[in-house]
Design a protein around this motif. Structure first.
Motif, PDB file in Angstrom:
ATOM      1  N   UNK A  24       0.857  -1.183   0.000  1.00  0.00           N
ATOM      2  CA  UNK A  24       0.000   0.000   0.000  1.00  0.00           C
ATOM      3  C   UNK A  24       0.894   1.234   0.000  1.00  0.00           C
ATOM      4  N   UNK A  25       0.597   2.194  -0.866  1.00  0.00           N
ATOM      5  CA  UNK A  25       1.309   3.469  -0.878  1.00  0.00           C
ATOM      6  C   UNK A  25       0.313   4.552  -1.262  1.00  0.00           C
ATOM      7  N   UNK A  26       0.490   5.718  -0.635  1.00  0.00           N
ATOM      8  CA  UNK A  26      -0.400   6.849  -0.905  1.00  0.00           C
ATOM      9  C   UNK A  26      -1.836   6.367  -0.801  1.00  0.00           C
ATOM     10  N   UNK A  27      -2.633   6.484  -1.872  1.00  0.00           N
ATOM     11  CA  UNK A  27      -4.022   6.011  -1.865  1.00  0.00           C
ATOM     12  C   UNK A  27      -4.201   4.782  -2.753  1.00  0.00           C
ATOM     13  N   UNK A  28      -3.101   4.044  -2.978  1.00  0.00           N
ATOM     14  CA  UNK A  28      -3.145   2.910  -3.897  1.00  0.00           C
ATOM     15  C   UNK A  28      -2.710   1.627  -3.191  1.00  0.00           C
ATOM     16  N   UNK A  29      -3.158   0.496  -3.745  1.00  0.00           N
ATOM     17  CA  UNK A  29      -2.702  -0.823  -3.320  1.00  0.00           C
ATOM     18  C   UNK A  29      -2.147  -1.553  -4.535  1.00  0.00           C
ATOM     19  N   UNK A  30      -1.000  -2.224  -4.343  1.00  0.00           N
ATOM     20  CA  UNK A  30      -0.354  -2.961  -5.424  1.00  0.00           C
ATOM     21  C   UNK A  30      -0.392  -4.450  -5.099  1.00  0.00           C
ATOM     22  N   UNK A  31      -0.876  -5.242  -6.029  1.00  0.00           N
ATOM     23  CA  UNK A  31      -0.946  -6.698  -5.872  1.00  0.00           C
ATOM     24  C   UNK A  31      -0.057  -7.312  -6.947  1.00  0.00           C
ATOM     25  N   UNK A  32       1.132  -7.827  -6.542  1.00  0.00           N
ATOM     26  CA  UNK A  32       2.066  -8.348  -7.536  1.00  0.00           C
ATOM     27  C   UNK A  32       1.576  -9.643  -8.167  1.00  0.00           C
ATOM     28  N   UNK A  33       0.792 -10.430  -7.411  1.00  0.00           N
ATOM     29  CA  UNK A  33       0.302 -11.694  -7.957  1.00  0.00           C
ATOM     30  C   UNK A  33      -0.697 -11.447  -9.087  1.00  0.00           C
ATOM     31  N   UNK A  34      -1.600 -10.486  -8.865  1.00  0.00           N
ATOM     32  CA  UNK A  34      -2.596 -10.156  -9.889  1.00  0.00           C
ATOM     33  C   UNK A  34      -2.056  -9.132 -10.895  1.00  0.00           C
TER      34      UNK A  34
END
Length: 1003
Positions: A21-31
């Motif tokens: 999670x960073x700023x207002x975003x979420x990162x999903x490396x699997x997807x």
């Protein structure tokens, strides 16, 4: 490359299966997706990989080469791929290059992910619960796959230990420190009274208490701002922080309270008080420093001399106040206010060398070098017998006024080893930059910004350094930061100066509309002093000149000169004369241009600035070439290159060399120009001047294209284009696109060429670059003639006429295009008139080589009118002339003109010999259109069967390549052969519309 031959990072990145999670975003490396406030964010897999890699490497700065290796896996052709992907990424995440909160550009280094990153567990509820209970981010995983997070945890633990040590360290001086002098940090002094007129005392007390502690105590002393405790790196090695407040305590008079404490602790170790009779900064600083030294239990060093402190200031308290007011105004870029304050101080002390030194600095800031040198000489004379240490700043000022930046930097470095003042520290950065020591300047500036992170003057100084290095994008970003900081401080003069720096960067980046709007507002902006207003007017004139508005540009230069004369500002006057010379040259007024440049050189000689004199010689050389004074021109350019070399200015040397080579290239001596362009490329690479490097590569590409080495030409052009894209230089990008269009045409790819040339023309138009837009349009017109698109050509010619072109060379090219159209459509009389007008225009500006080309066009029209003998003689003369100046493609055209004149006179055997010569030259310098024209001419002296074979080939190849007029000519010739079954002379002229196209010089 950053990662060597490692497996591309994108191939194993998904194995980590991180959710962040960073700023207002979420990162999903699997997807492989990013979720924002409005749902999934659309981005290419490649863009996602770049984002993931930047996050993985944070807070490390990742170079472009490392990104290429890690994400692309050596598949990308240039670093421009990285820049474009970063641009896409910022757009997808709503980030900005000028005000980044996620991805920051680090000039000359790469990119850095700067937002806080938090890992997310598989159960989102767990995250919510942890935050509610602890108020802290969740603990980072120690999984081996998440190998960077343990280092972050270790770093946090180390920080906690350091803080614990600082907070709980004993407050009394330790016995272990008795064998060395402590390091002291002087914090900002606070005005504890209600009187804002006493604000000047704070900086004065901080500065001279520091000097006194060094001189009288031998301590190592730093100056820090009020937030020093938040920046532990600033206070590393500091033993005590000195804080203070001052006020006028009613009838008791002046009062100064100082306290010593340990860094990181609010507990006071000791307090001191001074009750002077008046605010004589030298006296109170000496008294307080002596008291601090005695309280800490140290003796005065043997060389201690309070007279040195007094010598650095005016003698009287009243003149000291005016002195500090002038110093503050100088730092705020308000030299007129500084002069007024100095006059007040001089009324009390007319013969003080410190006031003379400050007067020299103020006049230098205004641009009045004569007055600055006069005051500098007075200060030098008055301090002739002072110890050298006490006059280092005076010697530094004298060196700067002599443009000896290296000596100035040495003196300022020696001065700042004792106790650096803000003004002398900024002067050091400027001197290092002017001396070309950019890395040293950046280091010194970084040290200053640690202590004053929100100082607009430092951000503006950083923009000046970027300008010296021709780094327009960083300059724009830094100038914007300076403007925002100045606005927060309410420093209006600094705001205006930052806006002027922004405008200069926008010009270099090709954002001409925005730059012009800003400059038109700044030229009469009262926030700027007279010299800066004149500079804004001169920049506006330069922009108008670049956009082809020659009459307004000339008027703006004259108004700038008038403002510079008011100051007076000799350097500004000289630069204005240089620009006036360039405008007059572009207008075809060569003799007036030479007079203006001679005036500029006289002014630069009077100023005694060797670097600017060398730059003036570069421009003078190019103008002398236009006046057909080639030997003088080359002598000027060679002298300029020697001067730059003596100054160790590789960037300036590169500029002289590239102009020297351009002049030789324009004279048709391309083989002689190529090694000089290569030397210019090496000079720019040594200087780290990426734009200069790209210009040299573009010119080398043009030469390779002229000798028809298309593979090399395209490779070099793409390297040049990649650098310009990285720099965001839109005008240069358009110029290289233009040159690539000519390469495509020579290769027989007219559709690709017309697309490139239209892109270039649109880009020039969007920037308001009328002259370059005209060049692109006339070249497009020549291509349309070759393509047989006459309706489109008529519309394009109407557009060119609407541009109201003044430049004689461009007007001549427009007449050539019109003449080509008339010649192809069977109207040789009209063609002859257009070509004759073009020749007269080239003759009016003394463009010798272009006059040869227009003379050939006139001869082609005469041949179509039946004047075969004249055409024959002209063809012979021109073939020899073009061979002498090594213009191979023009020599081929002249040989084909001669052969056609001989064919029309039924002298086929002689024509065959001439065409054999042309064939040899064409083998060395391939060109698709010339090859087709050669086939048409050979068919006219060939037996019927061979003629039909040749014509069939021309018809097929011309149709495939897009040369419709040549295709139709071959078809008509085939029809004639089918009827007569024998070759019959035809009077149709071979089209050479491509003669109107010439590479845009990248200088």
């Amino acid at each position: 490359m950053g990662c060597g031959n490692a497996t591309p990072w994108r191939e194993y990145r998904t194995a980590l299966n991180l959710k962040l999670e960073f700023d207002q975003f979420q990162l999903d490396s699997e997807q492989m997706q990013v979720i924002g406030p409005d749902g999934p964010v659309s981005m290419r897999p490649l863009t996602f990989s770049v984002l993931s890699y930047l996050i993985e490497q944070a807070p490390k700065v990742v170079s472009r080469d490392e990104l290429l290796d890690a994400v692309w896996g050596h598949q990308a052709t240039s670093v421009s791929s990285v820049a474009q992907t970063i641009k896409e990424l910022r757009k997808a995440l709503g980030d900005s290059s000028s005000d980044p909160h996620l991805i920051a550009t680090r000039p000359r280094l790469g990119y850095q992910f700067i937002a806080e990153v938090r890992p997310l567990p598989d159960d989102p509820a767990q995250v919510i619960g942890e935050r509610v209970v602890s108020g802290l981010p969740p603990a980072r995983s120690t999984s081996p796959d998440r190998r960077r997070w343990p280092w972050t945890a270790a770093l946090l633990a180390l920080v906690v230990l350091v803080i614990a040590f600082v907070v709980f360290a004993p407050n009394e001086p330790s016995e272990s420190r008795s064998d060395r002098l402590p390091t002291l940090a002087v914090a900002q002094m606070v005005n504890a009274s209600d009187d804002p007129d006493m604000n000047w005392l704070g900086p004065a007390l901080e500065t001279y208490l520091g000097h006194a502690l060094v001189e009288l105590g031998g301590f190592r002393v730093l100056s820090v701002d009020a937030r020093a405790d938040q920046e532990s790196s600033i206070l590393t090695g500091v033993d005590y922080v000195i804080e203070g407040q001052y006020l006028m305590a009613g009838v008791e008079g002046p009062r100064w309270l100082a306290s010593l404490r340990r860094p990181g602790s609010r507990e006071i170790v000791t307090s001191l008080e001074s009750r002077p009779d008046e605010w004589d900064i030298a006296s109170v600083s000496i008294d307080m420093a002596t008291a601090i030294r005695d309280r800490l239990g140290f003796s005065a060093p043997p060389e201690a001399d309070s007279a040195a402190i007094r010598a650095r200031l005016p003698r009287r308290a009243g003149s000291q106040q005016a002195y500090f007011a002038a110093l503050q105004a100088l730092g705020d870029r308000r030299p007129e206010v500084a002069l007024s304050a100095l006059e007040r101080a001089r009324r009390q002390e007319p013969d003080n060398p410190r006031l003379d030194l400050l007067a020299a600095q103020v006049h230098a800031a205004r641009g009045d070098l004569a007055s600055a040198r006069e005051f500098s000489l007075q200060a030098m004379s008055a301090t002739e017998f002072w110890p050298r240490r006490d006059r280092l700043d005076i010697e530094a000022m004298a060196a700067m006024l002599a443009f000896d930046w290296q000596r100035a930097a040495e003196r300022l470095q020696a001065l700042n080893q004792f106790f650096p003042e803000s003004e002398s520290s900024r002067q050091l950065v400027r001197a290092l930059g002017q001396a070309g020591r950019f890395q040293d300047a950046a280091t010194a500036l970084d040290s200053l910004r640690l202590k004053q992170p929100d100082d607009a003057r430092l951000a503006l100084l950083e923009a000046e350094l970027s300008s010296l290095q021709k780094l327009a994008e960083p300059q724009l970003e830094q100038a914007r930061q300076a403007r925002q900081m100045a606005e927060a401080e309410g420093a209006t003069s600094l705001m205006a100066a930052a806006e002027l720096s922004e405008s200069e960067a926008l010009i270099e980046l090709g954002e001409w509309h925005e730059a012009r709007t800003r400059l038109e507002a700044l030229v009469d902006d009262e926030r700027l002093v007279a010299g800066e207003q004149a500079r804004a007017r001169l920049e506006l004139a330069r922009l108008e000149f670049l956009q082809g508005d020659l009459a307004p540009a000339l008027a703006s230069v004259e108004r700038a000169e008038a403002r510079f004369a008011e100051v007076p500002h000799p350097t500004g006057l000289a630069e204005a004369a240089m620009l006036r010379g360039a405008i007059l040259e572009r207008s075809g007024r060569i003799e007036e241009s030479i007079l203006a440049l001679e005036q500029a050189l006289e002014r630069f000689d009077a100023v005694a600035d060797p670097r600017r004199t060398a730059h003036a010689n570069v421009q003078f050389g190019t103008t002398l070439m236009r006046a057909n004074r080639a030997d003088e021109a080359i002598a000027r350019l060679e002298a300029a290159a020697r001067s730059f070399r003596a100054l160790n200015d590789r960037q300036g040397e590169g500029a002289a060399l590239i102009n020297h080579a351009t002049l030789i290239a324009r004279a048709g001596r391309l083989p002689d120009a190529e090694p000089i362009f290569q030397r210019a490329l090496e000079a720019f690479q040594d200087a780290g001047d990426r734009r200069g490097e790209a210009m040299a590569l573009g010119n080398l590409a043009a030469i390779a294209g002229d000798r028809r080495d298309m593979t090399t030409s395209i490779t070099l052009a793409e390297q040049s284009l990649a650098i310009f894209e990285q720099l965001g230089a839109q005008t240069d990008i358009a110029r290289v696109s233009y040159n690539l269009a000519l390469i495509h045409r020579r290769q027989g790819a007219l559709e690709a060429a017309i697309e490139r040339i239209r892109q270039a023309g649109d880009a020039f138009a969007s920037q308001g670059a009328v002259l370059m837009q005209t060049r692109a349009l006339t070249t497009e017109g020549a291509m349309l003639v070759s393509m047989g698109e006459f309706d489109e050509l008529d519309r394009l010619l109407a557009r060119i006429e609407e541009l109201d072109i003044e430049d004689p060379a461009e007007l001549a090219v427009m007449h050539i295009v019109r003449g080509e159209r008339a010649l192809v459509l069977g109207d040789p009389d009209t063609a002859h008139g257009e070509f004759t007008r073009a020749h007269a225009l080239m003759e009016s500006i003394g463009a010798a080589n272009h006059m040869l080309v227009t003379r050939m066009h006139v001869a082609r029209a005469e041949l179509a009118m039946g004047e075969t003998i004249n055409a024959e003689q002209t063809g012979r003369d021109l073939a020899f002339a073009f061979r002498e100046i090594r213009m191979i493609n023009r020599e081929i055209d002249a040989l084909m003109l001669l052969a056609e004149a001989l064919i029309e006179q039924a002298r086929g055997d002689e024509a065959a010999g001439i065409l054999a010569q042309a064939d040899e030259r064409l083998a060395d310098s391939p060109d698709a259109e010339q090859t087709l024209r050669m086939g048409l001419l050979r068919s006219r002296i060939s037996p019927p069967e061979l003629a039909r074979e040749r014509l069939s080939w021309v018809e097929s190849a011309a149709a495939e390549q897009g040369f419709v007029t040549l295709m139709e000519r071959a078809r008509r010739r085939l029809e004639t052969l089918a009827v007569s079954r024998s070759p019959a002379p035809i009077s149709e002229q071979s089209n050479s519309a491509s003669d109107t196209a010439a590479e845009l010089p990248a200088s």
